[in-house]
Design a protein around this motif. Structure first.
Motif, PDB file in Angstrom:
ATOM      1  N   PHE A 160      -9.174  -8.188  -0.869  1.00  0.00           N
ATOM      2  CA  PHE A 160      -8.346  -8.232   0.337  1.00  0.00           C
ATOM      3  C   PHE A 160      -8.444  -6.899   1.089  1.00  0.00           C
ATOM      4  O   PHE A 160      -8.661  -6.865   2.297  1.00  0.00           O
ATOM      5  N   ASP A 161      -8.270  -5.809   0.376  1.00  0.00           N
ATOM      6  CA  ASP A 161      -8.303  -4.479   0.979  1.00  0.00           C
ATOM      7  C   ASP A 161      -9.657  -4.224   1.639  1.00  0.00           C
ATOM      8  O   ASP A 161      -9.727  -3.690   2.745  1.00  0.00           O
ATOM      9  N   ASP A 162     -10.712  -4.641   0.978  1.00  0.00           N
ATOM     10  CA  ASP A 162     -12.068  -4.419   1.483  1.00  0.00           C
ATOM     11  C   ASP A 162     -12.388  -5.306   2.686  1.00  0.00           C
ATOM     12  O   ASP A 162     -13.267  -4.979   3.470  1.00  0.00           O
ATOM     13  N   MET A 174      -1.960   2.106   3.835  1.00  0.00           N
ATOM     14  CA  MET A 174      -0.696   2.757   3.486  1.00  0.00           C
ATOM     15  C   MET A 174       0.059   1.902   2.465  1.00  0.00           C
ATOM     16  O   MET A 174       0.812   2.418   1.656  1.00  0.00           O
ATOM     17  N   GLU A 175      -0.164   0.605   2.578  1.00  0.00           N
ATOM     18  CA  GLU A 175       0.548  -0.339   1.722  1.00  0.00           C
ATOM     19  C   GLU A 175      -0.284  -1.612   1.644  1.00  0.00           C
ATOM     20  O   GLU A 175      -0.877  -2.035   2.637  1.00  0.00           O
ATOM     21  N   SER A 199      -1.028   3.861  15.895  1.00  0.00           N
ATOM     22  CA  SER A 199      -0.877   4.660  14.678  1.00  0.00           C
ATOM     23  C   SER A 199      -0.884   3.817  13.407  1.00  0.00           C
ATOM     24  O   SER A 199      -1.242   4.317  12.341  1.00  0.00           O
ATOM     25  N   VAL A 200      -0.489   2.553  13.510  1.00  0.00           N
ATOM     26  CA  VAL A 200      -0.482   1.638  12.360  1.00  0.00           C
ATOM     27  C   VAL A 200      -0.938   0.271  12.831  1.00  0.00           C
ATOM     28  O   VAL A 200      -0.579  -0.168  13.931  1.00  0.00           O
ATOM     29  N   GLN A 214      -2.917   2.879   8.264  1.00  0.00           N
ATOM     30  CA  GLN A 214      -2.738   4.004   9.181  1.00  0.00           C
ATOM     31  C   GLN A 214      -4.018   4.210   9.968  1.00  0.00           C
ATOM     32  O   GLN A 214      -5.124   4.228   9.412  1.00  0.00           O
ATOM     33  N   VAL A 215      -3.884   4.367  11.271  1.00  0.00           N
ATOM     34  CA  VAL A 215      -5.019   4.670  12.133  1.00  0.00           C
ATOM     35  C   VAL A 215      -5.181   6.182  12.144  1.00  0.00           C
ATOM     36  O   VAL A 215      -4.242   6.915  12.475  1.00  0.00           O
TER      37      VAL A 215
END
Length: 162
Positions: free
Chosen positions: A84-86, A103-104, A131-132, A155-156
């Motif tokens: 998922f993260d990838d 960030m989460e 920023s996010v 986070q950007v």
């Protein structure tokens, strides 16, 4: 890729990677970093991009290899969270036009996934920001049954242009 109309759909792993390379040429790369697309983590996890809708979503498929299974032949959940993260990372990077970092990441597992099963994962932008950026994702098995969901805040990172 980033200038495409919102209803543009790019299909196929090689075509999506080609579009990403073109888009990443215009994005800031942190000093000392050599861009590798797809990233080593995507290759290691076995993700194959299937469909990209600019500013909206990115889908990939993966066949679960034996080394990602536990003693009972069930996919260890950490690998699915990493998938998922990838998948969320390139979507966030291209959408924000800057590097991002998680960030989460919250993952919910609905049913077991067995070694050898093929999954389809789809990440969708929920709220872009400067920023996010917020992204949600789902994973379905070959019978189109929902096996897991994830949500992430990324986070950007504003990289100074040289």
């Amino acid at each position: 890729m980033t200038d495409a109309a919102p209803d543009t759909v790019i299909k196929g792993h090689d075509e999506i990677v080609e579009q990403a390379i073109a888009a990443f040429d215009h994005l800031p790369i942190p000093p000392g970093i050599e861009l590798q697309l797809p990233p080593a983590s995507t290759v290691a996890l076995g993700l194959r991009y299937e469909e990209f809708v600019p500013g909206r979503s990115l889908s990939a498929t993966v066949e679960i290899p034996a080394q990602y299974g536990n003693a009972m032949g069930i996919l260890q959940g950490g690998f699915l969270a990493a998938m998922f993260d990838d998948l969320m990372a390139p979507l966030s990077y291209i959408t924000s036009k800057n590097p991002t970092t998680s960030m989460e990441l919250t993952t919910h597992f609905m049913r077991p996934v067995f070694v050898g099963e093929r999954l389809t994962l789809t990440a969708t932008i929920r709220k872009p920001g400067q920023s996010v950026i917020y992204i949600a994702a789902e994973a379905h098995n070959g019978k189109n049954k929902l096996v897991a969901t994830a949500i992430s805040a990324l986070q950007v990172i504003q990289v100074p242009k040289s």
